[in-house]
Write a protein that holds these residues in place. Structure first.
Motif, PDB file in Angstrom:
ATOM      1  N   SER A 165     -13.750   7.019  -6.432  1.00  0.00           N
ATOM      2  CA  SER A 165     -12.926   7.978  -7.168  1.00  0.00           C
ATOM      3  C   SER A 165     -13.755   8.789  -8.150  1.00  0.00           C
ATOM      4  O   SER A 165     -13.547   9.991  -8.316  1.00  0.00           O
ATOM      5  N   ARG A 167      -5.620   2.696 -15.784  1.00  0.00           N
ATOM      6  CA  ARG A 167      -7.032   2.283 -15.809  1.00  0.00           C
ATOM      7  C   ARG A 167      -7.170   0.876 -16.382  1.00  0.00           C
ATOM      8  O   ARG A 167      -8.003   0.092 -15.934  1.00  0.00           O
ATOM      9  N   ASN A 193     -15.955   4.337 -20.329  1.00  0.00           N
ATOM     10  CA  ASN A 193     -15.209   3.661 -19.276  1.00  0.00           C
ATOM     11  C   ASN A 193     -14.146   4.564 -18.654  1.00  0.00           C
ATOM     12  O   ASN A 193     -13.169   4.071 -18.091  1.00  0.00           O
ATOM     13  N   SER A 222       0.829  -1.211   0.000  1.00  0.00           N
ATOM     14  CA  SER A 222       0.000   0.000   0.000  1.00  0.00           C
ATOM     15  C   SER A 222       0.861   1.258   0.000  1.00  0.00           C
ATOM     16  O   SER A 222       0.549   2.245  -0.669  1.00  0.00           O
ATOM     17  N   VAL A 246      -4.502  -1.641 -13.640  1.00  0.00           N
ATOM     18  CA  VAL A 246      -4.764  -1.693 -12.190  1.00  0.00           C
ATOM     19  C   VAL A 246      -5.862  -0.704 -11.825  1.00  0.00           C
ATOM     20  O   VAL A 246      -5.695   0.143 -10.949  1.00  0.00           O
ATOM     21  N   SER A 247      -6.988  -0.814 -12.490  1.00  0.00           N
ATOM     22  CA  SER A 247      -8.068   0.150 -12.265  1.00  0.00           C
ATOM     23  C   SER A 247      -8.556   0.130 -10.822  1.00  0.00           C
ATOM     24  O   SER A 247      -8.932   1.166 -10.268  1.00  0.00           O
ATOM     25  N   HIS A 248      -8.533  -1.043 -10.172  1.00  0.00           N
ATOM     26  CA  HIS A 248      -9.011  -1.134  -8.789  1.00  0.00           C
ATOM     27  C   HIS A 248      -8.113  -0.389  -7.824  1.00  0.00           C
ATOM     28  O   HIS A 248      -8.553   0.040  -6.753  1.00  0.00           O
ATOM     29  N   GLN A 249      -6.835  -0.226  -8.183  1.00  0.00           N
ATOM     30  CA  GLN A 249      -5.916   0.530  -7.341  1.00  0.00           C
ATOM     31  C   GLN A 249      -5.855   2.002  -7.758  1.00  0.00           C
ATOM     32  O   GLN A 249      -5.844   2.891  -6.915  1.00  0.00           O
ATOM     33  N   TYR A 250      -5.807   2.221  -9.054  1.00  0.00           N
ATOM     34  CA  TYR A 250      -5.684   3.593  -9.561  1.00  0.00           C
ATOM     35  C   TYR A 250      -6.959   4.391  -9.328  1.00  0.00           C
ATOM     36  O   TYR A 250      -6.907   5.570  -8.962  1.00  0.00           O
ATOM     37  N   THR A 251      -8.089   3.760  -9.555  1.00  0.00           N
ATOM     38  CA  THR A 251      -9.381   4.429  -9.348  1.00  0.00           C
ATOM     39  C   THR A 251     -10.281   3.531  -8.502  1.00  0.00           C
ATOM     40  O   THR A 251     -11.212   2.904  -9.013  1.00  0.00           O
ATOM     41  N   PRO A 252     -10.001   3.425  -7.199  1.00  0.00           N
ATOM     42  CA  PRO A 252     -10.824   2.586  -6.325  1.00  0.00           C
ATOM     43  C   PRO A 252     -12.237   3.140  -6.216  1.00  0.00           C
ATOM     44  O   PRO A 252     -12.499   4.277  -6.628  1.00  0.00           O
ATOM     45  N   PRO A 253     -13.175   2.356  -5.694  1.00  0.00           N
ATOM     46  CA  PRO A 253     -14.548   2.839  -5.530  1.00  0.00           C
ATOM     47  C   PRO A 253     -14.583   4.182  -4.800  1.00  0.00           C
ATOM     48  O   PRO A 253     -13.915   4.378  -3.800  1.00  0.00           O
TER      49      PRO A 253
END
Length: 412
Positions: free
Chosen positions: A344, A332, A205, A56, A335-342
């Motif tokens: 964002s 995007r 997207n 992290s 690693v979309s889940h890391q770059y733009t987590p819920p």
């Protein structure tokens, strides 16, 4: 008293004497500071190695995870790798992937964590940004070239945002810069600062499919779009856009009021001419167009270099901004889940469909284009927009649109 001729000769002799006197060069105290020579010991690369055991923290530091970072490093290495010389060891690619885009810190400040002189950083950072764009753009910033690719974008807009036949959301933003000397008001925009304009098209997207950067901030909104290769091809009809679909609607791009209405370019109705049906259209268009605004917000939040005035040469500013754009798509995709987590992006409540604003920092530092003035649009363009108005108020209506457009069911 000496004659005039003698005075002239004396002055000439004095001038010649000054020319012959060699200026003493100021001796440099040392070739390079000792602590910069000990880069292996003091560099931030050591910290990066330690952070690998804390995923992290590594992500917070580099804006990507270790695996993605090394994927990027492998891609750019052939373009930025240098050879060692007898005089000194080269700065390797690992050291050249500096956190400048993520932090926006000055070269003078970065030298303390990188152990690289500001003079070297001024060459390394633009060169690395150009390399990032060169290797990523062909895969991660692809502009559609076929009808099938355009239809896929339109399909995604209809599925995610219930806006049919949308080929992309268009918007432009002012990026603050430090203007070149003697440029006057050439870069001065309506918001009261010097800028270059970033014009972009986003898909459903939150990915960029087209980016144009570099128009001076003084240019009007219509003029900015007119400077792009995209708009030239749009007017010439050479983009291979699909025509009328099965629902009877043409395909079009969507934008805000800053742009001109065209048969292939939809914008909201002016507030002075609104009625209930047009309010529905404005709501549906705004809902779909929000994706490009979200992209700009994420760019500023993730790449802090965009948060304040960029004090570089113009061509280097271009390299920095374009690298940010292509890295956005790269992250995007991978690693979309890391770059733009819920949280964002602005999201809709699944039950009420009301917009919940995303948590992003610093969006206001990229200013929007000026609101457009009322223009005389063609009758064809007005007819196309009216087709969408009719569609959204009949077979294309959704259950929640009246309430969120400010209308009650009895009013509609």
């Amino acid at each position: 008293m000496p004659s005039k001729r003698k005075v002239e000769l004396a002055v000439l002799a004095l001038c010649l004497n000054k020319l012959n006197v060699k200026k003493k060069k100021k001796r440099r105290a040392e070739w390079v500071k000792e602590w910069l020579l000990d880069r292996d010991k003091h560099t931030h690369i050591n910290l990066l190695s330690e952070l690998r055991t804390y995923p992290s923290d590594f992500h917070n530091y580099m804006r990507m995870d270790d695996e993605t970072y090394h994927t990027l490093l492998e891609m750019v290495t052939p373009l930025i790798e240098k050879q060692d010389t007898k005089m000194r060891r080269s700065i390797n690619p690992h050291e050249r992937l500096i956190r400048y885009l993520a932090t926006g810190r000055t070269y003078e400040d970065l030298k303390f964590t990188t152990c690289i002189s500001p003079q070297a950083l001024s060459k390394i950072i633009p060169e690395t940004c150009r390399a990032i764009y060169q290797v990523l753009a062909p895969q991660y910033l692809k502009f559609p070239t076929t009808e099938a690719e355009w239809k896929e974008i339109a399909k995604n807009f209809e599925e995610r945002w219930q806006f049919p036949n949308c080929l992309g959301a268009v918007d432009g933003k002012h990026v603050a810069i430090s203007p070149p000397p003697n440029s006057g008001s050439y870069f001065y925009n309506y918001k009261g600062f010097h800028s270059l304009v970033l014009m972009a098209i986003a898909n459903a997207n939150y990915e960029l499919i087209y980016v144009h950067f570099g128009t001076n901030g003084r240019v009007s909104d219509g003029g900015v779009l007119g400077c792009t290769e995209f708009y030239s091809k749009l007017k010439q009809g050479t983009l291979n856009l699909p025509q009328i679909s099965d629902n009877g609607l043409p395909y079009a791009f969507i934008s805000d009021e800053a742009f001109a209405l065209r048969e292939d370019f939809l914008k909201p109705f002016n507030v002075r001419v609104l009625n209930d049906h047009r309010r529905i259209f404005n709501y549906r268009l705004s809902r779909a167009r929000r994706v490009v605004e979200n992209v700009f917000g994420i760019l500023v939040s993730r790449f802090a270099v965009l948060k304040s005035r960029i004090c570089l040469q113009l061509d280097n500013i271009d390299a920095v901004v374009m690298a940010c754009c292509v890295l956005h798509n790269f992250l995007r995709t991978n690693v979309s889940h890391q770059y733009t987590p819920p949280g964002s992006f602005d999201m809709e409540d699944p039950d009420t469909h009301e917009i919940q604003n995303g948590v992003r920092a610093g969006e206001s530092n990229i200013a929007p284009l000026a609101s457009g003035q009322t223009r005389n649009s063609s009758e064809g363009a007005k007819r196309v927009r009216d087709l969408f108005v009719d569609y959204f108020n009949n077979e294309g209506s959704v259950a929640w649109q009246n309430r969120l457009a400010g209308l009650s069911d009895s009013e509609h």
